[in-house]
Motif scaffolding. Structure first.
Motif, PDB file in Angstrom:
ATOM      1  N   UNK A 286      13.254  12.517  17.530  1.00  0.00           N
ATOM      2  CA  UNK A 286      12.517  11.850  18.600  1.00  0.00           C
ATOM      3  C   UNK A 286      11.880  10.794  17.484  1.00  0.00           C
ATOM      4  N   UNK A 287      11.324  11.379  16.460  1.00  0.00           N
ATOM      5  CA  UNK A 287      10.503  10.325  15.743  1.00  0.00           C
ATOM      6  C   UNK A 287      11.339   9.110  14.895  1.00  0.00           C
ATOM      7  N   UNK A 288      12.378   9.539  14.522  1.00  0.00           N
ATOM      8  CA  UNK A 288      13.387   8.539  14.066  1.00  0.00           C
ATOM      9  C   UNK A 288      13.924   7.680  15.102  1.00  0.00           C
ATOM     10  N   UNK A 289      13.939   8.058  16.113  1.00  0.00           N
ATOM     11  CA  UNK A 289      14.487   7.166  17.292  1.00  0.00           C
ATOM     12  C   UNK A 289      13.115   6.143  17.641  1.00  0.00           C
ATOM     13  N   UNK A 290      12.079   6.703  17.518  1.00  0.00           N
ATOM     14  CA  UNK A 290      10.695   5.909  17.729  1.00  0.00           C
ATOM     15  C   UNK A 290      10.569   4.870  16.641  1.00  0.00           C
TER      16      UNK A 290
ATOM     17  N   UNK B 254       0.671  -0.984   0.068  1.00  0.00           N
ATOM     18  CA  UNK B 254      -0.144   0.053  -0.200  1.00  0.00           C
ATOM     19  C   UNK B 254       0.875   1.211   0.104  1.00  0.00           C
ATOM     20  N   UNK B 255       2.165   1.030   0.402  1.00  0.00           N
ATOM     21  CA  UNK B 255       2.748   2.343   0.744  1.00  0.00           C
ATOM     22  C   UNK B 255       3.347   2.610  -0.609  1.00  0.00           C
ATOM     23  N   UNK B 256       4.148   1.738  -1.219  1.00  0.00           N
ATOM     24  CA  UNK B 256       4.885   1.664  -2.413  1.00  0.00           C
ATOM     25  C   UNK B 256       3.476   2.297  -3.697  1.00  0.00           C
TER      26      UNK B 256
ATOM     27  N   UNK C 264      15.122   0.282  -1.921  1.00  0.00           N
ATOM     28  CA  UNK C 264      14.442   1.232  -0.896  1.00  0.00           C
ATOM     29  C   UNK C 264      15.365   1.448   0.228  1.00  0.00           C
ATOM     30  N   UNK C 265      15.957   0.229   0.953  1.00  0.00           N
ATOM     31  CA  UNK C 265      16.688   0.440   2.008  1.00  0.00           C
ATOM     32  C   UNK C 265      17.854   1.239   1.813  1.00  0.00           C
ATOM     33  N   UNK C 266      18.488   1.332   0.659  1.00  0.00           N
ATOM     34  CA  UNK C 266      19.627   2.262   0.389  1.00  0.00           C
ATOM     35  C   UNK C 266      19.215   3.616   0.285  1.00  0.00           C
ATOM     36  N   UNK C 267      17.965   3.986  -0.103  1.00  0.00           N
ATOM     37  CA  UNK C 267      17.720   5.510  -0.213  1.00  0.00           C
ATOM     38  C   UNK C 267      17.788   6.103   1.148  1.00  0.00           C
ATOM     39  N   UNK C 268      18.220   7.318   1.370  1.00  0.00           N
ATOM     40  CA  UNK C 268      18.296   8.139   2.564  1.00  0.00           C
ATOM     41  C   UNK C 268      17.280   9.169   2.685  1.00  0.00           C
ATOM     42  N   UNK C 269      16.323   9.430   1.836  1.00  0.00           N
ATOM     43  CA  UNK C 269      15.094  10.141   2.128  1.00  0.00           C
ATOM     44  C   UNK C 269      14.167   9.531   1.133  1.00  0.00           C
ATOM     45  N   UNK C 270      12.882   9.829   1.393  1.00  0.00           N
ATOM     46  CA  UNK C 270      11.762   9.345   0.521  1.00  0.00           C
ATOM     47  C   UNK C 270      11.811  10.011  -0.841  1.00  0.00           C
ATOM     48  N   UNK C 271      12.327  11.365  -0.921  1.00  0.00           N
ATOM     49  CA  UNK C 271      12.466  11.945  -2.154  1.00  0.00           C
ATOM     50  C   UNK C 271      13.664  11.106  -3.175  1.00  0.00           C
ATOM     51  N   UNK C 272      14.550  10.627  -2.738  1.00  0.00           N
ATOM     52  CA  UNK C 272      15.309   9.615  -3.482  1.00  0.00           C
ATOM     53  C   UNK C 272      14.510   8.511  -3.946  1.00  0.00           C
TER      54      UNK C 272
ATOM     55  N   UNK D 188       7.888  11.321   5.082  1.00  0.00           N
ATOM     56  CA  UNK D 188       6.606  10.800   5.761  1.00  0.00           C
ATOM     57  C   UNK D 188       7.285   9.991   6.755  1.00  0.00           C
ATOM     58  N   UNK D 189       6.292   9.968   7.665  1.00  0.00           N
ATOM     59  CA  UNK D 189       6.509   9.007   8.832  1.00  0.00           C
ATOM     60  C   UNK D 189       6.246   7.546   8.224  1.00  0.00           C
ATOM     61  N   UNK D 190       5.199   7.283   7.364  1.00  0.00           N
ATOM     62  CA  UNK D 190       5.088   6.031   6.925  1.00  0.00           C
ATOM     63  C   UNK D 190       6.327   5.447   6.048  1.00  0.00           C
TER      64      UNK D 190
END
Length: 486
Positions: free
Chosen positions: A306-310, A71-73, A118-126, A272-274
């Motif tokens: 904090x969000x990244x830690x969560x 659903x995300x992709x 997906x795991x190599x990207x460092x941002x959603x924009x990438x 995005x958080x997702x």
């Protein structure tokens, strides 16, 4: 993205109707890929070819069927398509569970991205820049003539050949794909290089426009290219990322995309958080040893916002549950639910943990509570049905799955759950029928036919079931016949 390297090779292979005899030179003619006026291949045929191509991929790759990942992709892809030249065309985005960094575009708008990318990207924009690039290959009709040529073959043969070339060009896993690339390369290697560069440049330009219009960072495209190129500084042979084998990245290409990106005003583009949650989930899903994920998320649990830690704690909870440490994972997820009551993924993970611990009453209660908060959530609804099957409640599971199919497309997993529910209910004909559909969706037509024949012999059938089985069997036997003849 195998399609980007293999398009010329694919086209050259498919336009040859009679193989050259031994010693006879190959007569491979590269078509004009800019011509989209052909009439041999209709949109309906391309749709059918895309569906057959996708089924064929299931038989060769591990497609990620997790509804949250899918659903995300799909949502990310649809957001980009809305700002493309063809916003009304159907696209289907999916994730392949492979660690290699790659993605590809196929017929009918099917676009796959490997979990490794997906795991190599460092941002959603990438990640969006890669999808935008692939969308551009389809909207600019770079693959059109290849699909026109494929239309001259039987549907199963064309789908298998396309999949073979795409996968072979990208991974070297298919002898058919290797042969196609070698043959076309021998015919006109320089023409293919120029062709690929031209199409890649256009896909970069159009993809960046899509990226910016969709409110993603245009600078993400050259940034990702630069990082991929830097990763090859000391890489040789098999250590070179597949992304670069299928997407040659030159200094001029980086400079061109960087120059275009700088024309856009600079601003912040938060992820995005997702996106962060799905990356964490994919890390756990694709890591063979859960302890590796435990170590990874423990190391970064105090890093970033904090969000990244969560998100790191969410990944750690999933990894601990995968290790069988349900209690520790449960406590972390309960805390995340308290902090983020509107995030359905945390509820789903908590209920999944209870199911994996075989605490079925607790799991069912958790799903029911979550569905009250998130009615119509696909992942929760499917997980709930799966738990009902495991808990020995087939009638309720069947009802839930039938309701599910009113709103969402069927997948191999849905068919398998229906087969299990009907088996528990003693409906053997229906069980074999749904197993047949699961095998067919997975590209295993032979096994699908076998289960339909078993369904024909099972007791308790009615006229409607017999008619459905007979019609499907006729269709699949015809496909099998065409494939043998071609």
């Amino acid at each position: 993205m195998p399609a980007c390297l293999g398009t010329a090779a694919l086209s050259a292979l498919l336009v040859v109707s009679v193989p050259a005899t031994a010693g006879e030179p190959l007569n491979l003619e590269l078509p004009d890929m800019g011509d989209s006026t052909g009439t041999l291949f209709t949109p309906q045929q391309e749709k059918a070819l895309g569906e057959a191509f996708y089924r064929n991929l299931h038989n060769q790759l591990q497609i990620n069927e997790d509804p949250e990942v899918t659903d995300y992709i799909q949502a990310l892809g649809r957001k980009l398509v809305e700002h493309s030249d063809m916003p009304g065309q159907a696209f289907h985005f999916f994730v392949v569970n492979q660690p290699v960094i790659n993605a590809f575009a196929g017929p009918g708008g099917y676009i796959g991205v490997n979990s490794g990318l997906v795991l190599t990207t460092e941002s959603e924009s990438e990640l969006a820049s890669v999808l935008g690039h692939e969308i551009a290959h389809i909207t600019q009709r770079h693959l059109y003539d290849a699909f026109q040529a494929a239309g001259r073959l039987s549907l199963p043969t064309a789908a298998a050949m396309l999949a073979g070339v795409l996968l072979g060009a990208g991974t070297g896993s298919s002898q058919l794909g290797q042969a196609a690339v070698i043959a076309a390369s021998a015919a006109n290697q320089q023409a293919q290089i120029n062709f690929t560069r031209d199409n890649e440049a256009e896909a970069d330009r159009v993809g960046m426009k899509i990226l910016s219009s969709s409110d993603f960072d245009p600078r993400a495209m050259p940034t990702f290219f630069e990082r991929m190129q830097q990763s090859t500084r000391f890489a040789t042979g098999r250590s070179t990322p597949e992304f670069l084998l299928t997407h040659p990245v030159t200094m001029s290409r980086i400079a061109d995309t960087r120059g275009r990106a700088e024309q856009y005003a600079y601003k912040q583009y938060p992820d995005s958080f997702t996106y962060q949650i799905i990356r964490a989930k994919l890390h756990v899903q694709t890591t063979r040893n859960p302890q590796e994920s435990v170590s990874y998320f423990t190391a970064i649990s105090d890093v970033g916002t904090r969000q990244q830690q969560d998100v790191a704690r969410y990944g750690l909870a999933l990894a601990l549950i995968a290790q069988g440490k349900i209690g520790q994972g449960r406590a972390m997820l309960q805390e995340l639910i308290r902090l983020y009551p509107e995030q359905s993924q945390f509820y789903n993970a908590l209920a999944d943990a209870e199911r994996e611990a075989k605490n079925y009453p607790a799991a069912l209660a958790a799903y029911e509570e979550a569905l009250k908060r998130f009615p119509g959530n696909r992942a929760l609804g499917l997980s709930y049905a799966q738990t009902l099957v495991r808990a020995g409640k087939p009638a309720e599971a069947r009802k839930r799955l039938q309701e599910y199919l009113l709103h969402f497309p069927a997948t191999p997993e849905v068919y398998e759950l229906l087969a299990q529910a009907h088996s528990q209910l003693g409906n053997e004909a229906e069980s074999h029928r749904y197993l047949a559909e699961a095998y067919y969706a997975d590209g295993q037509t032979r096994n699908a036919i076998l289960h339909l024949k078993l369904a024909q012999k099972a007791p308790g059938r009615d006229f409607q079931t017999d008619s459905a089985i007979e019609e499907r069997l006729k269709e699949w036997l015809e496909e099998q016949r065409e494939e043998r003849e071609k």
